[in-house]
Design a protein around this motif. Structure first.
Motif, PDB file in Angstrom:
ATOM      1  N   LEU A   1      52.997  68.469  64.421  1.00  0.00           N
ATOM      2  CA  LEU A   1      53.944  69.564  64.237  1.00  0.00           C
ATOM      3  C   LEU A   1      55.330  69.175  64.745  1.00  0.00           C
ATOM      4  CD1 LEU A   1      51.806  72.702  65.149  1.00  0.00           C
ATOM      5  CD2 LEU A   1      52.701  72.067  62.903  1.00  0.00           C
ATOM      6  N   THR A   2      55.404  68.503  65.859  1.00  0.00           N
ATOM      7  CA  THR A   2      56.681  68.045  66.410  1.00  0.00           C
ATOM      8  C   THR A   2      57.324  67.043  65.463  1.00  0.00           C
ATOM      9  OG1 THR A   2      55.895  68.382  68.670  1.00  0.00           O
ATOM     10  CG2 THR A   2      57.801  66.947  68.383  1.00  0.00           C
TER      11      THR A   2
ATOM     12  N   ALA B   1      58.551  68.868  62.399  1.00  0.00           N
ATOM     13  CA  ALA B   1      59.762  69.635  62.723  1.00  0.00           C
ATOM     14  C   ALA B   1      60.971  68.708  62.815  1.00  0.00           C
ATOM     15  CB  ALA B   1      59.566  70.401  64.030  1.00  0.00           C
TER      16      ALA B   1
END
Length: 169
Positions: free
Chosen positions: A16-17, A20
Motif C-alpha cells: 500500500l505504501t 501510494a
C-alpha cells in the motif's frame, strides 16, 4: 496463524505504501506536465498579444501622417519594417513623403478593430479595420476614410516587425 497474519500485514502495508508513492509520483508528473502546457499557452498568448499590439500601432502610424512630420513618419514606419514590406516601403518612401508634403496631407488614424487571424511559428497574421480623418488641399475640412489591412508580422530578436502589409477590399 498469528505469525502468518503478522507477516501478511507488514507485506500489505509495504504494498500500500509503494502503491501510494507510485500514485503520488504519477500525480506530480501529470501536474508538472499540465503546468508546463499552461505556461506554454500563456507564453503563446502573450506573444500573440504583443504582435497584435505592434500591428495596431503600425496601422495607426501608417494612417497618421502630416506634411510637417512626413520624414519622421517615414522613419518611424521603417523602424518596424522587415522583409518585403521594408523593401517595398523603402523604394516608395521618398514618393510617399513628397506626396504627403505637396498635397498638404494631415491624417489621423484609429484602429476600430484588429485581431490575429493565424499564427505559424514566429509569424503572425493580423487583420485590422482602420478609420482615418484625412485633410488635404482638396478636402481642407477633412474626409473620413476606412481601410482594411492585412499584416504579416515576424518575430526577430525580441521584437515583432511587419514583413508584409496589404490593403484589402
Amino acid at each position: 496463524m498469528a505469525e502468518v497474519a503478522g507477516e501478511v500485514v507488514p507485506w500489505r502495508r509495504r504494498m500500500l505504501t509503494a502503491a501510494a508513492m507510485v500514485l503520488a509520483a504519477a500525480l506530480v508528473a501529470v501536474a508538472t506536465l499540465l503546468l508546463l502546457k499552461l505556461n506554454d499557452a500563456n507564453a503563446d498568448e502573450d506573444s500573440r498579444q504583443s504582435a497584435l499590439q505592434v500591428a495596431r500601432q503600425v496601422a495607426v502610424d501608417l494612417t497618421t501622417v502630416s506634411k510637417d512630420t512626413a520624414q519622421q513618419d517615414v522613419t518611424r514606419l521603417m523602424g518596424v519594417a522587415t522583409g518585403s514590406f521594408k523593401d517595398q516601403f523603402a523604394q516608395q518612401a521618398d514618393v510617399f513623403r513628397k506626396v504627403v508634403q505637396q498635397a498638404s496631407v494631415t491624417s489621423k488614424g484609429t484602429v476600430a478593430e484588429a485581431g490575429v487571424s493565424s499564427v505559424d511559428g514566429d509569424t503572425v497574421t493580423v487583420l485590422a479595420a482602420v478609420s482615418a480623418t484625412v485633410q488635404n488641399a482638396d478636402a481642407p475640412n477633412g474626409e473620413q476614410r476606412q481601410y482594411r489591412m492585412k499584416m504579416q508580422l515576424h518575430h526577430e530578436g525580441d521584437r515583432w516587425l511587419v514583413s508584409d502589409l496589404e490593403f484589402v477590399p
